[in-house]
Design a protein around this motif. Structure first.
Motif, PDB file in Angstrom:
ATOM      1  N   LYS A  32       1.029  -1.190  -0.098  1.00  0.00           N
ATOM      2  CA  LYS A  32      -0.080   0.191   0.094  1.00  0.00           C
ATOM      3  C   LYS A  32       1.022   1.344   0.066  1.00  0.00           C
ATOM      4  O   LYS A  32       1.805   1.484   0.830  1.00  0.00           O
ATOM      5  CB  LYS A  32      -0.888   0.054   1.190  1.00  0.00           C
ATOM      6  N   THR A  33       0.483   2.101  -0.885  1.00  0.00           N
ATOM      7  CA  THR A  33       1.543   3.201  -1.046  1.00  0.00           C
ATOM      8  C   THR A  33       0.928   4.496  -0.001  1.00  0.00           C
ATOM      9  O   THR A  33      -0.304   4.664   0.046  1.00  0.00           O
ATOM     10  CB  THR A  33       1.329   4.119  -2.456  1.00  0.00           C
ATOM     11  N   VAL A  34       1.769   4.710   0.716  1.00  0.00           N
ATOM     12  CA  VAL A  34       1.248   5.760   1.772  1.00  0.00           C
ATOM     13  C   VAL A  34       1.956   7.094   1.205  1.00  0.00           C
ATOM     14  O   VAL A  34       3.017   7.446   1.119  1.00  0.00           O
ATOM     15  CB  VAL A  34       1.798   5.402   3.263  1.00  0.00           C
ATOM     16  N   CYS A  35       1.058   8.108   0.994  1.00  0.00           N
ATOM     17  CA  CYS A  35       1.318   9.472   0.566  1.00  0.00           C
ATOM     18  C   CYS A  35       1.944  10.340   1.608  1.00  0.00           C
ATOM     19  O   CYS A  35       1.127  10.333   2.919  1.00  0.00           O
ATOM     20  CB  CYS A  35       0.289   9.997  -0.304  1.00  0.00           C
ATOM     21  N   VAL A  65      16.283  24.882  -5.550  1.00  0.00           N
ATOM     22  CA  VAL A  65      15.632  24.062  -4.424  1.00  0.00           C
ATOM     23  C   VAL A  65      13.969  24.331  -4.195  1.00  0.00           C
ATOM     24  O   VAL A  65      13.348  23.233  -3.990  1.00  0.00           O
ATOM     25  CB  VAL A  65      16.374  23.994  -3.203  1.00  0.00           C
ATOM     26  N   VAL A  66      13.783  25.581  -4.347  1.00  0.00           N
ATOM     27  CA  VAL A  66      12.308  25.922  -4.032  1.00  0.00           C
ATOM     28  C   VAL A  66      11.540  25.124  -5.280  1.00  0.00           C
ATOM     29  O   VAL A  66      10.459  24.785  -4.915  1.00  0.00           O
ATOM     30  CB  VAL A  66      12.009  27.621  -4.124  1.00  0.00           C
ATOM     31  N   ARG A  67      12.209  25.250  -6.657  1.00  0.00           N
ATOM     32  CA  ARG A  67      11.574  24.634  -7.676  1.00  0.00           C
ATOM     33  C   ARG A  67      11.093  23.199  -7.462  1.00  0.00           C
ATOM     34  O   ARG A  67      10.152  22.474  -7.932  1.00  0.00           O
ATOM     35  CB  ARG A  67      12.172  25.064  -8.996  1.00  0.00           C
ATOM     36  N   ASP A  68      12.440  22.424  -7.098  1.00  0.00           N
ATOM     37  CA  ASP A  68      12.312  21.207  -6.820  1.00  0.00           C
ATOM     38  C   ASP A  68      11.263  20.904  -5.651  1.00  0.00           C
ATOM     39  O   ASP A  68      10.416  19.705  -5.837  1.00  0.00           O
ATOM     40  CB  ASP A  68      13.852  20.576  -6.210  1.00  0.00           C
ATOM     41  N   TYR A  69      11.048  21.616  -4.656  1.00  0.00           N
ATOM     42  CA  TYR A  69      10.142  21.370  -3.501  1.00  0.00           C
ATOM     43  C   TYR A  69       8.762  21.609  -4.120  1.00  0.00           C
ATOM     44  O   TYR A  69       7.836  20.627  -3.922  1.00  0.00           O
ATOM     45  CB  TYR A  69      10.435  22.267  -2.482  1.00  0.00           C
ATOM     46  N   VAL A  70       8.628  22.551  -4.827  1.00  0.00           N
ATOM     47  CA  VAL A  70       7.294  22.679  -5.761  1.00  0.00           C
ATOM     48  C   VAL A  70       6.998  21.336  -6.331  1.00  0.00           C
ATOM     49  O   VAL A  70       5.886  20.939  -6.427  1.00  0.00           O
ATOM     50  CB  VAL A  70       7.236  23.875  -6.534  1.00  0.00           C
ATOM     51  N   GLY A  71       8.055  20.895  -6.965  1.00  0.00           N
ATOM     52  CA  GLY A  71       7.717  19.775  -7.908  1.00  0.00           C
ATOM     53  C   GLY A  71       7.297  18.432  -6.899  1.00  0.00           C
ATOM     54  O   GLY A  71       6.484  17.693  -7.267  1.00  0.00           O
ATOM     55  N   LEU A  72       7.919  18.474  -6.074  1.00  0.00           N
ATOM     56  CA  LEU A  72       7.717  17.382  -4.967  1.00  0.00           C
ATOM     57  C   LEU A  72       6.261  17.530  -4.291  1.00  0.00           C
ATOM     58  O   LEU A  72       5.327  16.567  -3.954  1.00  0.00           O
ATOM     59  CB  LEU A  72       8.693  17.296  -3.849  1.00  0.00           C
ATOM     60  N   ARG A  73       5.796  18.816  -4.050  1.00  0.00           N
ATOM     61  CA  ARG A  73       4.551  18.903  -3.446  1.00  0.00           C
ATOM     62  C   ARG A  73       3.407  18.573  -4.626  1.00  0.00           C
ATOM     63  O   ARG A  73       2.384  17.940  -4.176  1.00  0.00           O
ATOM     64  CB  ARG A  73       4.187  20.472  -3.042  1.00  0.00           C
ATOM     65  N   ASP A  74       3.866  18.974  -5.763  1.00  0.00           N
ATOM     66  CA  ASP A  74       2.958  18.623  -6.830  1.00  0.00           C
ATOM     67  C   ASP A  74       2.666  16.957  -6.951  1.00  0.00           C
ATOM     68  O   ASP A  74       1.596  16.256  -7.156  1.00  0.00           O
ATOM     69  CB  ASP A  74       3.332  19.031  -8.130  1.00  0.00           C
ATOM     70  N   GLN A  75       3.737  16.293  -6.857  1.00  0.00           N
ATOM     71  CA  GLN A  75       3.733  14.638  -6.844  1.00  0.00           C
ATOM     72  C   GLN A  75       2.996  14.130  -5.649  1.00  0.00           C
ATOM     73  O   GLN A  75       2.154  13.448  -5.630  1.00  0.00           O
ATOM     74  CB  GLN A  75       5.001  14.334  -6.635  1.00  0.00           C
ATOM     75  N   VAL A  76       3.083  14.850  -4.380  1.00  0.00           N
ATOM     76  CA  VAL A  76       2.334  14.524  -3.208  1.00  0.00           C
ATOM     77  C   VAL A  76       0.550  14.764  -3.718  1.00  0.00           C
ATOM     78  O   VAL A  76       0.130  13.923  -3.207  1.00  0.00           O
ATOM     79  CB  VAL A  76       2.733  15.108  -1.916  1.00  0.00           C
ATOM     80  N   ARG A  77       0.370  16.028  -4.076  1.00  0.00           N
ATOM     81  CA  ARG A  77      -0.972  15.974  -4.473  1.00  0.00           C
ATOM     82  C   ARG A  77      -1.609  14.966  -5.360  1.00  0.00           C
ATOM     83  O   ARG A  77      -2.659  14.610  -5.184  1.00  0.00           O
ATOM     84  CB  ARG A  77      -0.958  17.338  -4.816  1.00  0.00           C
ATOM     85  N   ALA A  78      -0.771  14.691  -6.354  1.00  0.00           N
ATOM     86  CA  ALA A  78      -1.239  13.718  -7.152  1.00  0.00           C
ATOM     87  C   ALA A  78      -1.421  12.420  -6.627  1.00  0.00           C
ATOM     88  O   ALA A  78      -2.361  11.567  -6.932  1.00  0.00           O
ATOM     89  CB  ALA A  78      -0.130  13.459  -8.532  1.00  0.00           C
ATOM     90  N   CYS A  79      -0.539  12.031  -5.821  1.00  0.00           N
ATOM     91  CA  CYS A  79      -0.631  10.829  -4.829  1.00  0.00           C
ATOM     92  C   CYS A  79      -1.733  10.650  -4.115  1.00  0.00           C
ATOM     93  O   CYS A  79      -2.636   9.873  -3.944  1.00  0.00           O
ATOM     94  CB  CYS A  79       0.802  10.829  -4.016  1.00  0.00           C
ATOM     95  N   GLN A  80      -2.152  12.111  -3.338  1.00  0.00           N
ATOM     96  CA  GLN A  80      -3.358  12.207  -2.663  1.00  0.00           C
ATOM     97  C   GLN A  80      -4.529  12.109  -3.590  1.00  0.00           C
ATOM     98  O   GLN A  80      -5.591  11.626  -2.992  1.00  0.00           O
ATOM     99  CB  GLN A  80      -3.008  13.228  -1.735  1.00  0.00           C
ATOM    100  N   ALA A  81      -4.508  12.488  -4.648  1.00  0.00           N
ATOM    101  CA  ALA A  81      -5.754  12.831  -5.617  1.00  0.00           C
ATOM    102  C   ALA A  81      -5.955  11.197  -5.966  1.00  0.00           C
ATOM    103  O   ALA A  81      -7.221  10.929  -6.037  1.00  0.00           O
ATOM    104  CB  ALA A  81      -5.624  13.610  -6.626  1.00  0.00           C
ATOM    105  N   SER A  82      -5.131  10.426  -6.060  1.00  0.00           N
ATOM    106  CA  SER A  82      -5.174   8.970  -6.814  1.00  0.00           C
ATOM    107  C   SER A  82      -5.903   8.090  -5.737  1.00  0.00           C
ATOM    108  O   SER A  82      -6.144   7.136  -5.885  1.00  0.00           O
ATOM    109  CB  SER A  82      -4.025   8.315  -7.395  1.00  0.00           C
ATOM    110  N   GLY A  83      -5.954   8.652  -4.271  1.00  0.00           N
ATOM    111  CA  GLY A  83      -6.515   7.577  -3.284  1.00  0.00           C
ATOM    112  C   GLY A  83      -5.528   6.706  -2.934  1.00  0.00           C
ATOM    113  O   GLY A  83      -5.992   5.783  -2.219  1.00  0.00           O
TER     114      GLY A  83
END
Length: 84
Positions: A32-35, A65-83
């Motif tokens: 199970k993937t945990v976001c 670094v801030v751009r990388d962090y923004v990208g990581l936050r986008d990935q977390v949002r996508a993970c959370q949206a996929s349930g």
């Protein structure tokens, strides 16, 4: 009839080889993937960060670094949206 010791050992190993898969269970492993949880930043925090980044365009590493962090936050949002 007397069975030689080596033959008994071979029969025992064959029996173990046949029974071992049955003892391992019927279900397959489920992962199970945990976001991760995102930190919430207030509008004031975001405005302050924006001002600091705009005031220091020469801080190339900080901007990267801030751009990388923004990208990581986008990935977390996508993970959370996929349930997941």
């Amino acid at each position: 009839m007397i069975i030689p010791r080596s033959m008994r050992l071979l029969m025992l190993l064959a029996a173990i080889a046949l029974v071992a898969p049955l003892l391992s269970g019927c279900q397959s492993v489920r992962y199970k993937t945990v976001c991760p949880t995102l930190v919430a930043y207030s509008l004031n925090d975001q405005a302050q960060l924006s001002q600091e980044l705009a005031a220091t365009p020469q801080a190339i590493a900080t901007h990267r670094v801030v751009r990388d962090y923004v990208g990581l936050r986008d990935q977390v949002r996508a993970c959370q949206a996929s349930g997941k």
